[in-house]
Design an enzyme around this catalytic site. Sequence first.
Site, mmCIF file in Angstrom:
data_model
loop_
_atom_site.group_PDB
_atom_site.id
_atom_site.type_symbol
_atom_site.label_atom_id
_atom_site.label_comp_id
_atom_site.label_asym_id
_atom_site.label_seq_id
_atom_site.Cartn_x
_atom_site.Cartn_y
_atom_site.Cartn_z
ATOM 1 N N LYS A 1 1.866 3.460 -4.387
ATOM 2 C CA LYS A 1 0.517 2.955 -4.109
ATOM 3 C C LYS A 1 -0.235 4.039 -3.363
ATOM 4 O O LYS A 1 0.386 4.851 -2.676
ATOM 5 C CB LYS A 1 0.595 1.697 -3.230
ATOM 6 C CG LYS A 1 -0.620 0.812 -3.346
ATOM 7 C CD LYS A 1 -0.524 -0.083 -4.558
ATOM 8 C CE LYS A 1 -1.798 -0.839 -4.816
ATOM 9 N NZ LYS A 1 -1.581 -1.850 -5.881
ATOM 10 N N ASP B 1 -7.036 -0.441 -8.344
ATOM 11 C CA ASP B 1 -6.711 -1.581 -7.473
ATOM 12 C C ASP B 1 -8.056 -1.951 -6.829
ATOM 13 O O ASP B 1 -9.104 -1.623 -7.407
ATOM 14 C CB ASP B 1 -5.646 -1.189 -6.435
ATOM 15 C CG ASP B 1 -5.061 -2.394 -5.708
ATOM 16 O OD1 ASP B 1 -4.221 -3.097 -6.290
ATOM 17 O OD2 ASP B 1 -5.456 -2.676 -4.546
HETATM 18 P P1 NDP Z 1 -11.620 -5.658 -7.194
HETATM 19 O O1 NDP Z 1 -12.073 -4.579 -6.270
HETATM 20 O O2 NDP Z 1 -12.068 -5.613 -8.606
HETATM 21 O O3 NDP Z 1 -12.030 -7.080 -6.614
HETATM 22 C C1 NDP Z 1 -11.594 -7.489 -5.371
HETATM 23 C C2 NDP Z 1 -12.186 -8.849 -5.069
HETATM 24 O O4 NDP Z 1 -11.575 -9.363 -3.900
HETATM 25 C C3 NDP Z 1 -13.676 -8.790 -4.779
HETATM 26 O O5 NDP Z 1 -14.265 -9.996 -5.107
HETATM 27 C C4 NDP Z 1 -13.681 -8.567 -3.275
HETATM 28 O O6 NDP Z 1 -14.864 -8.987 -2.629
HETATM 29 C C5 NDP Z 1 -12.520 -9.430 -2.837
HETATM 30 N N1 NDP Z 1 -11.938 -8.880 -1.615
HETATM 31 C C6 NDP Z 1 -11.418 -7.645 -1.445
HETATM 32 N N2 NDP Z 1 -11.020 -7.474 -0.190
HETATM 33 C C7 NDP Z 1 -11.298 -8.610 0.448
HETATM 34 C C8 NDP Z 1 -11.101 -9.049 1.772
HETATM 35 N N3 NDP Z 1 -10.555 -8.250 2.704
HETATM 36 N N4 NDP Z 1 -11.470 -10.321 2.077
HETATM 37 C C9 NDP Z 1 -12.041 -11.128 1.145
HETATM 38 N N5 NDP Z 1 -12.255 -10.746 -0.134
HETATM 39 C C10 NDP Z 1 -11.883 -9.518 -0.471
HETATM 40 O O7 NDP Z 1 -10.033 -5.650 -7.088
HETATM 41 P P2 NDP Z 1 -8.958 -6.277 -8.093
HETATM 42 O O8 NDP Z 1 -9.504 -7.507 -8.718
HETATM 43 O O9 NDP Z 1 -8.458 -5.177 -8.937
HETATM 44 O O10 NDP Z 1 -7.773 -6.644 -7.089
HETATM 45 C C11 NDP Z 1 -7.657 -7.920 -6.475
HETATM 46 C C12 NDP Z 1 -6.238 -8.144 -5.996
HETATM 47 O O11 NDP Z 1 -5.355 -8.075 -7.125
HETATM 48 C C13 NDP Z 1 -5.696 -7.114 -5.006
HETATM 49 O O12 NDP Z 1 -4.782 -7.740 -4.139
HETATM 50 C C14 NDP Z 1 -4.946 -6.132 -5.902
HETATM 51 O O13 NDP Z 1 -3.954 -5.440 -5.191
HETATM 52 C C15 NDP Z 1 -4.338 -7.112 -6.901
HETATM 53 N N6 NDP Z 1 -3.927 -6.544 -8.172
HETATM 54 C C16 NDP Z 1 -4.783 -5.828 -8.949
HETATM 55 C C17 NDP Z 1 -4.365 -5.353 -10.170
HETATM 56 C C18 NDP Z 1 -5.281 -4.628 -11.099
HETATM 57 O O14 NDP Z 1 -4.848 -4.325 -12.215
HETATM 58 N N7 NDP Z 1 -6.509 -4.370 -10.746
HETATM 59 C C19 NDP Z 1 -2.979 -5.554 -10.638
HETATM 60 C C20 NDP Z 1 -2.188 -6.403 -9.781
HETATM 61 C C21 NDP Z 1 -2.653 -6.842 -8.588
HETATM 62 P P3 NDP Z 1 -15.924 -7.895 -2.104
HETATM 63 O O15 NDP Z 1 -16.653 -7.440 -3.337
HETATM 64 O O16 NDP Z 1 -16.780 -8.610 -1.135
HETATM 65 O O17 NDP Z 1 -15.125 -6.801 -1.471
HETATM 66 O O1 2IT Z 2 -0.987 -3.935 -7.885
HETATM 67 C C1 2IT Z 2 -0.902 -3.510 -9.057
HETATM 68 O O2 2IT Z 2 0.044 -3.803 -9.786
HETATM 69 C C2 2IT Z 2 -1.986 -2.667 -9.560
HETATM 70 N N1 2IT Z 2 -2.947 -2.424 -8.847
HETATM 71 C C3 2IT Z 2 -1.889 -2.070 -10.930
HETATM 72 C C4 2IT Z 2 -1.108 -0.804 -10.895
HETATM 73 C C5 2IT Z 2 -1.059 -0.020 -12.184
HETATM 74 O O3 2IT Z 2 -0.446 1.057 -12.147
HETATM 75 O O4 2IT Z 2 -1.601 -0.447 -13.204
#
Ligand code: NDP
Ligand code: 2IT
Length: 448
Positions: free
Chosen positions: A129, A169
Amino acid sequence: MELKNAYLIDLMERVEKRNPNDKQFLITVRTVLESIQPVVEARPELIERGVMELFVEQERVIKFRVPWTDDNGKVHVNRGYRIQGNSAIGPYKGGLRLHPSVTEDILKFLAFEQTLKNSLTTLPIGGAKGGSDFDPKGKSDAEVMRFCQSFMTELFKYIGPDCDVPAGDIGVGGREIGYLFGQYKRLTNQYCGVLTGKGLSFGGSLARTEATGYGLCYFTEEMLNDAGKSFKGSTVVISGSGNVAIYACEKATQLGGKVVTMSDSNGYVYDPDGIDLAAVKQIKEVRRGRIREYIADHPNATYTEGCSNVWSVKCDIALPCATQNEIDNASAQKLIDNGCTCVSEGANMPTVPSAIELLQAAGVIFGPAKAANAGGVATSALEMSQNSMRYSWTFEEVDAKLKNIMVGIYHNIADAAEKYGLKGNFEAGANIAGFLKVADAMLAQGVC
Ligand code: NDP
Ligand code: 2IT
């Protein structure tokens, strides 16, 4: 669960001494060690041959300065990181997070989780990460580009298609991956699959954008089916409105659920008619706006300030898709009191360990992050395969592979839980199944 094994208690104490400031990392390591206790007791060679000692120590922690200049010519300095957690089963793989809350602790916890998650995908990827405390919110495209170029100017020394393959992420989507890829190519003169989540015109995989959210719903549907339930006719509460939340909403709706909330870090919207996802995509993906804008043209919807209140909305299924520690004991209790029957994690560790225990004790079906959200990284691994072949699969081909992987993950973790006397505890099952593959690879590779 509680650590009872004398060796593991001692190991945990040593991890605490060595990482005194890494609160979130320590919570995660403890939770995993608690779950894998029966495996470690059944396999004494894991202790004798040092596998446990190696497992809890991240292979490499890279920390660097990221200087960049804003549109007014002012210089800013952020801190960048890459934590290369474990490479026993493949090149390091995992996302990059850009958010002011990023610290070494947060990224170590995420890298540790990623190693186990990537193992569950069945694909050959190790765990990593990275990221920075840079806040992309409110920055111009040019500022984000300059930041990404500066970040990659240091990071490129440590990554490569057979060594470490970052992805997105929180705060890192297609735009950022594009800028990072461009700078890697410029610095190395190599056009290769060094990042995933790339644009479709330069090596990205179809369905990677949708993969985490879709995968979450494929996994959850299989878990629900096993309990005689499904998304069909269910009310679904989703937190977040980013990449994972948007595509979880899309698939949950396709599977017959009614999603009634989405949130951001300021607050949440509740739409009793079901979330109008086209409007959310317009606000978040096109305008990079705030979720509160949704109510302007949805008269039945309401906006509530404060994102944690989203868990007080009555639902059958809750899909936390924003960030870590979103569901504490009080939120879990609200979900239970309102009759929620399933919590499945799209974000990484959105439910604190004590809240997971509360939910499980109340009979709520609980899908742990490292299994439930593994579809994103699994599809990243499929992007790596396509890049290696210099070939692209169709959306339907990638989506079908993703679905198979998610269904397989559910059965793998359910079987592992049952085998070790923890039937229905999918959190423990995911830790056990994820750990076993990594541990066997580490044993085979010796002390390294
Ligand atoms: P994005 O940046 O696209 O979206 C994040 C969302 O969560 C936004 O709505 C954001 O709101 C909100 N958010 C972020 N931080 C906070 C906080 N501290 N408190 C409240 N709301 C918050 O990220 P992703 O959708 O990619 O990721 C979301 C989650 O999923 C994370 O935990 C990430 O690690 C996990 N994840 C992502 C993957 C991926 O492929 N993208 C894969 C697996 C897991 P705001 O706009 O106000 O910041
Ligand atoms: O938390 C996760 O699994 C991710 N943010 C995706 C990582 C990746 O390499 O696609």
